[in-house]
Design an enzyme around this catalytic site. Structure first.
Site, PDB file in Angstrom:
ATOM      1  N   LYS A 120       0.825  -1.199   0.000  1.00 13.56           N
ATOM      2  CA  LYS A 120       0.000   0.000   0.000  1.00 13.56           C
ATOM      3  C   LYS A 120       0.869   1.263   0.000  1.00 13.56           C
ATOM      4  CE  LYS A 120      -1.953   1.589   3.718  1.00 13.56           C
ATOM      5  NZ  LYS A 120      -2.800   1.752   4.926  1.00 13.56           N
ATOM      6  N   ASP A 138      -6.646   1.101   0.930  1.00 12.91           N
ATOM      7  CA  ASP A 138      -6.680   1.196   2.383  1.00 12.91           C
ATOM      8  C   ASP A 138      -8.076   0.822   2.859  1.00 12.91           C
ATOM      9  OD1 ASP A 138      -8.231   3.347   1.632  1.00 12.91           O
ATOM     10  OD2 ASP A 138      -7.281   4.766   2.993  1.00 12.91           O
TER      11      ASP A 138
END
Length: 241
Positions: A120, A138
């Site tokens: 991420k 997320d």
């Protein structure tokens, strides 16, 4: 969600916010990397408060190493997990100096090899600092993808892969920011504000959250503005892609 509806979903987000940006404050790829690493399980607002003075003094890996772990902790002690994060930031800074000449690498594998940097974080850096068409999933994007039907999956990687597959040009560059901002401010976790959502008629979520008694619902969709992303349609080319 049907292909035409996916396009319309993004078209509305683009119309509402033609030039989305990260809410993390940064000055160069290194400070962006540090800010994103610090943002895990923390709010962007909280990170920005902690890094405002930090980044005024420290904007390179060498300066971070010189500051040291104890000095960094003093700057970020208001952020959750600050002990572990401080250790990782010093370690990744040392590795950037030793292996990459003090520069943030424009390479996913290299980024993910840095301490405290996962997929991420790498995706955010690749998208924001280097302009790649990546989508960093997320909790907000995971929720929006599943709740709306845009891209459903049991884990973040499945949602990421499905978003990569269904997101059309010319929306791929900014898709990450549109989705995270939509999840942060409209499609909220505990009580999504369906009554003011521009995507209400495209979204699969049921039941819709009603508007407060003293507030009128916002109409879905809307007219188009003079923006290069909004004039494109599936099957056409756009110079903005």
């Amino acid at each position: 969600m049907k292909k035409a509806d996916v396009f319309e979903f993004y078209r509305r987000l683009a119309e509402d916010n033609p030039s989305p940006e990260t809410e993390l404050e940064w000055t160069n790829p290194y400070t962006l990397l540090v800010a994103v690493a610090l943002s895990a399980q923390a709010t962007d607002v909280g990170v920005n408060k902690a890094t405002k003075r930090l980044f005024a003094e420290v904007d390179t890996p060498a300066r971070m190493v010189a500051l040291g772990e104890a000095g960094l902790k003093e700057h970020i002690k208001t952020i959750g997990l600050f002990n572990t994060k401080a250790k990782n930031v010093i370690a990744l800074s040392e590795k950037l100096i030793a292996e990459y000449g003090g520069e943030v690498p424009h390479d996913r594998i290299a980024l993910e090899s840095l301490p405290g940097v996962g997929r991420k974080t790498a995706n955010v850096v690749l998208n924001v600092a280097f302009g790649e068409e990546t989508i960093a999933v997320d909790t907000h994007i995971f929720r929006v993808g599943n709740r709306t039907g845009l891209a459903r999956g049991k884990d973040v990687r499945i949602v990421e892969d499905r978003l990569e597959k269904v997101t059309p040009q010319p929306f791929r560059q900014h898709a990450h920011h549109w989705l995270i901002l939509h999840g942060r401010y409209t499609c909220k976790a505990r009580r999504p504000e369906c009554w003011r959502c521009i995507e209400i008629d495209l979204c699969a979520f049921r039941p819709k959250t009603p508007a407060p008694k003293d507030v009128a619902p916002v109409a879905a969709g809307g007219g188009e503005r003079d923006h290069p992303l909004l004039s494109a349609r599936p099957g056409t080319r756009s110079s903005a892609g």
